[in-house]
Design a protein around this motif. Sequence first.
Motif, short mmCIF file in Angstrom:
data_model
loop_
_atom_site.label_atom_id
_atom_site.label_comp_id
_atom_site.label_asym_id
_atom_site.label_seq_id
_atom_site.Cartn_x
_atom_site.Cartn_y
_atom_site.Cartn_z
N GLU A 251 9.47 -1.79 -6.33
CA GLU A 251 9.51 -2.89 -7.29
C GLU A 251 8.24 -3.73 -7.18
OE1 GLU A 251 12.02 -6.97 -8.40
OE2 GLU A 251 12.75 -5.66 -6.79
N LEU A 252 7.82 -4.02 -5.96
CA LEU A 252 6.58 -4.78 -5.75
C LEU A 252 5.39 -4.00 -6.29
CD1 LEU A 252 4.95 -7.13 -4.55
CD2 LEU A 252 5.00 -5.93 -2.35
N ALA A 253 5.31 -2.71 -5.99
CA ALA A 253 4.19 -1.90 -6.48
C ALA A 253 4.13 -1.90 -8.00
CB ALA A 253 4.33 -0.47 -5.95
N ASP A 254 5.28 -1.81 -8.65
CA ASP A 254 5.30 -1.79 -10.12
C ASP A 254 4.82 -3.11 -10.70
OD1 ASP A 254 6.24 0.79 -10.07
OD2 ASP A 254 8.35 0.24 -10.35
N ARG A 255 5.29 -4.23 -10.12
CA ARG A 255 4.86 -5.53 -10.64
C ARG A 255 3.35 -5.72 -10.45
NH1 ARG A 255 9.48 -4.93 -11.46
NH2 ARG A 255 8.39 -3.77 -13.10
N VAL A 256 2.83 -5.26 -9.30
CA VAL A 256 1.40 -5.40 -9.04
C VAL A 256 0.59 -4.52 -9.99
CG1 VAL A 256 -0.42 -4.95 -7.33
CG2 VAL A 256 1.67 -6.15 -6.65
N LEU A 257 1.03 -3.30 -10.23
CA LEU A 257 0.31 -2.43 -11.17
C LEU A 257 0.30 -3.03 -12.57
CD1 LEU A 257 1.46 1.12 -10.01
CD2 LEU A 257 -0.85 0.15 -9.85
N GLU A 258 1.42 -3.62 -12.99
CA GLU A 258 1.45 -4.28 -14.30
C GLU A 258 0.44 -5.42 -14.35
OE1 GLU A 258 5.50 -5.46 -14.58
OE2 GLU A 258 6.26 -3.41 -14.83
N ALA B 207 0.84 -1.21 0.00
CA ALA B 207 0.00 0.00 0.00
C ALA B 207 0.87 1.25 0.00
CB ALA B 207 -0.92 -0.01 1.21
N MET B 208 1.96 1.22 0.77
CA MET B 208 2.87 2.37 0.80
C MET B 208 3.55 2.57 -0.55
SD MET B 208 4.86 1.81 4.40
CE MET B 208 4.26 2.46 5.95
#
Length: 550
Positions: A406-413, A67-68
């Motif tokens: 990195e986690l946020a980017d993979r989840v958005l993809e 979330a952050m």
Amino acid sequence: MKLRPLSEVASALGLSSEDVLPWGRDRAKVSLDALPRSRRQGRLVLVSAINPTPPGEGKTTMSVALAMGLRKRGRNAVAALRQPSLGPVFGVKGGGTGGGEASLEPAADINLHFTGDIHAITTAHNLLAALVDNALFHGSPVALESTRVRWRRALDMNDRFLRNVIVGLGGKAHGVPRETSFDITAASEVMAILALAENLKDLEARLGRIVVGQTPDGAPVRAADLFAAPSMVALLKDALMPNLVQTREGGPALVHAGPFGNIAHGCNSVLATRMALAYGDEVITEAGFGFDLGAEKFLDIKCRASGLWPRGVVLVVTLRALKHHGGTPSARLAEPDSEALRRGFEHLEKHLESVATFGLPAVVCVNRFPQDSEAELDELRAFTRARGVESAVCDGFSRGGEGSLELADRVLEMLDRTDAAPPRPRFLYTLEQSPEEKIRAIARTVYGADDVDFTPGARKDLETLRELGGATLPVCMAKTHLSLSDDPTKLGRPRGFTLTVREVRLSAGAGFLVALTGEILTMPGLPKEPAARRVVVHEDGRVTGLMQGE
């Protein structure tokens, strides 16, 4: 640390001052009136995990970190998480508000009394217990058979001495002697009902459907027959409203309801999830323990009841847990062990297969520990990539949102790929199937069992619940969280085993059956060295020691 004023957190989320009911300085309730005011529908992300080592692998920490990280990318992300229970807080696990720089605040308050929801649930549960015994004593408003009373008592604390008790002693004037027991409040059907209720009317209807026992001729006695539901709702009306807090970086978090993941359905409330989806772009929620327990119940129970369905799954892993499932001794989990790591990949692969069975895309989130080597992280990346699944290493514990990009980017993809055709609900079984068929579907598909064995006691329970009208309900499996099987010592990917169901309970108000396997206890006990021993209250009132490593 100085927290962001909660009024700012609420305003940034889109909530008006009338929607937010302060519960102290840094906590608030959100009025249910706020729900229909928004027409937004955010994207739901389910955070789950592989089977953990006994201390856990940081699933809540990774949920908060994600979330952050999403908010760092400019997204209006909301965490929608469960409330911690005092049993684990003072037992083995410690607090349940994340950890390090990826935590919820005010952490100590959330882990302790918070807004009083769990106390209200405990009180409502025990009010019903008192009304049951009062009916037994007076023989009205309905006749109850003392040996067929099903309703236990509840306490929000690990206390093995309350697993088996005798009540009603002291002579005829003091009650009807009978054997009973206590459940921890997180395992109470009232907790499950609160987590699944849609509004006050639904809450009262569900409470009224609770089966508390049977008459001498075998007819079911429900809470409604004791006129208990309205007074229980009076105790729970404030507890039904979701709780608003914030992450350490000032992002919004709705923390509400806390059913256990191994002995209940392990998800936060439907109302908190709906509220977050109504005001956020992405909603990060979690389900208790590994995918085999919490996520399966989230999808087959919570989503079936609510009509919600996630866009994708984040599966949390750690190198130490993979090596644990590959056979590395506990004392050496911090050391490099590539052979054990590769053996542990088989365990991860089973969970990825289960995610795919539900038709959901996945991202593997690696919760990085300081001792993790780049060589072993590269092996894990190669393993997931070979199976068409992206992975991301997350440093949220040490670096907060910045370490979670990195986690946020993979989840958005992953989410963007679903926009054109969002995943549709896909359940493991239909409600028309028999309870035995539902349990076998879960055991064979998600656990990898060959078959299911029902003890004579469980078969008798199944006969009784059919008579009580519970055969068409979904199933909540109560199983160890440490293994895919019902034996906590069987690590990795067990094969050739039979799952044993020893008891089946009816939770008619919550709307599911509870199938108990192995040595699952609905009233846990404290360990030899409970976490309560490390708690310190400082002169300024600060409380420390609630979290592991604090």
